[in-house]
Scaffold this active site. Sequence first.
Site, PDB file in Angstrom:
ATOM      1  CB  SER A   1       3.930  44.208  51.626  1.00 26.06           C
ATOM      2  OG  SER A   1       4.197  45.407  52.311  1.00 26.06           O
TER       3      SER A   1
ATOM      4  CE1 TYR B   1       6.619  41.866  59.566  1.00 26.59           C
ATOM      5  CE2 TYR B   1       4.709  43.290  59.827  1.00 26.59           C
ATOM      6  CZ  TYR B   1       5.284  42.151  59.312  1.00 26.59           C
ATOM      7  OH  TYR B   1       4.531  41.304  58.537  1.00 26.59           O
TER       8      TYR B   1
ATOM      9  CE  LYS C   1       6.778  42.281  55.964  1.00 30.99           C
ATOM     10  NZ  LYS C   1       7.152  41.152  55.079  1.00 30.99           N
TER      11      LYS C   1
END
Lengths: 257, 257
Positions: B140, B154, B158
Amino acid sequence: MSNKSSKVIILTGASRGIGLVIAHYLLSHADKHRLVVTARSEKPLKELEQQYPGQVAVLTGDASDLSLGGKAVELAEDRWQRLDGVIINHGVLDPVTRVANAKAEDWRKAFDINFFSAVALVQVALPALRDSKGAIIFTSSGAASRGFPTWGAYGAAKAAMNHLAMTLGSEEKEITSIAIRPGVVDTEMQREVREKHNGVMDEEHVKHFASLKSDGHLLKAELPGHVMAKLVLDPPRDLNGHFLDWNAGELKAYQEM
Amino acid sequence: MSNKSSKVIILTGASRGIGLVIAHYLLSHADKHRLVVTARSEKPLKELEQQYPGQVAVLTGDASDLSLGGKAVELAEDRWQRLDGVIINHGVLDPVTRVANAKAEDWRKAFDINFFSAVALVQVALPALRDSKGAIIFTSSGAASRGFPTWGAYGAAKAAMNHLAMTLGSEEKEITSIAIRPGVVDTEMQREVREKHNGVMDEEHVKHFASLKSDGHLLKAELPGHVMAKLVLDPPRDLNGHFLDWNAGELKAYQEM
């Protein structure tokens, strides 16, 4: 419309539940706010248009069509030449199933509706919202912050939505972006939980939601709905980027309790 | 392979950075673990295959192809008839841009690579992982829990990944699912941040990452990488569903410090 306090708001998922409550609150307000309302079903939107003449622009369509957000912004600007706020309230719980039985393709579709539609709408709305120093209010969920069996796709999309609010909080200082957890509300989604998903969900959770209904403990949609409506009209800039419970202490001034 | 302690692991994004470090750790281990390694670039994977004969099965492909995960599971089972763990480590930072300049379609593509690929792989791997009481370790990011300008796609993916780990924690009690924040590591992704994204990111962040590199404060990939490798071999069942820093107190037994 001569009322200078009358704001122009885009409201998605306006046909029922929390969305419909927000619509009535804003449209019946003394300032006669004006709404672009979106949903899949046309009838409830047309009824709003008839009930509040001159205050409603109707846009029907499926949120998985990522062009819908752009059309909503265009409609607001064509009709009223401004945009003060966006309430991203539409969403679906499906697919309700364990990851083991899920298809990644179904998760993608759920994210189209619950998340990428929000990215698309926000992206187009930002220039007008900067001009008005406006607000973006997201209908999030408690499912965003816990792992709840069979609700993985929904919860992950709401976690992504909360993250989007955080990113906007860091990128767009002129705009106030807030994600709200509305609690467990007596809406169609809860009816689906009781009647459609009860065979898939864990028994303890089925019983929990059923007893919330039978014991009269489901929230009225007006409670979180009115908080969200007041937030879009008068956003607290210091809470930009936050994810908050509808009944959080920080939002006391917006609550009717 | 007669060594009964030799485990079979699927490792994605194995060609470089943290993934390559994890690959070397597991393959050079006295128990001679066996890996299905995936990445876009074939060369580094073939080199692993040559360096550790009989221990490596190579699968090249783009993670946005959601069928890749199923192929990896099939390869592990065809070749070694078992699966003990999955490390979902691949990912891309792109699109690095503000929401205002983003295209929802680019966010969708980023989620295909960073998130839906994980859903697809996990879904196919679960039956074998239940049999082995195995583990799923996710790479992660700290970007999952903060709004960082230009990193919205992004970070949101995550955040969705961390949520997936939580959901698996609630649904799959025989398996240990953990998401790890590896910190700011001296890999290709950081080189891209310094050399490719420096014109888009906020100046203060560009300077921050540049000084981490020039001052020698970027982490060596071995630090988080070895923690993740040890976690997949000997997962702490009480941390099932958690998102943890690689150097969290709860993971002390897995750290080399």
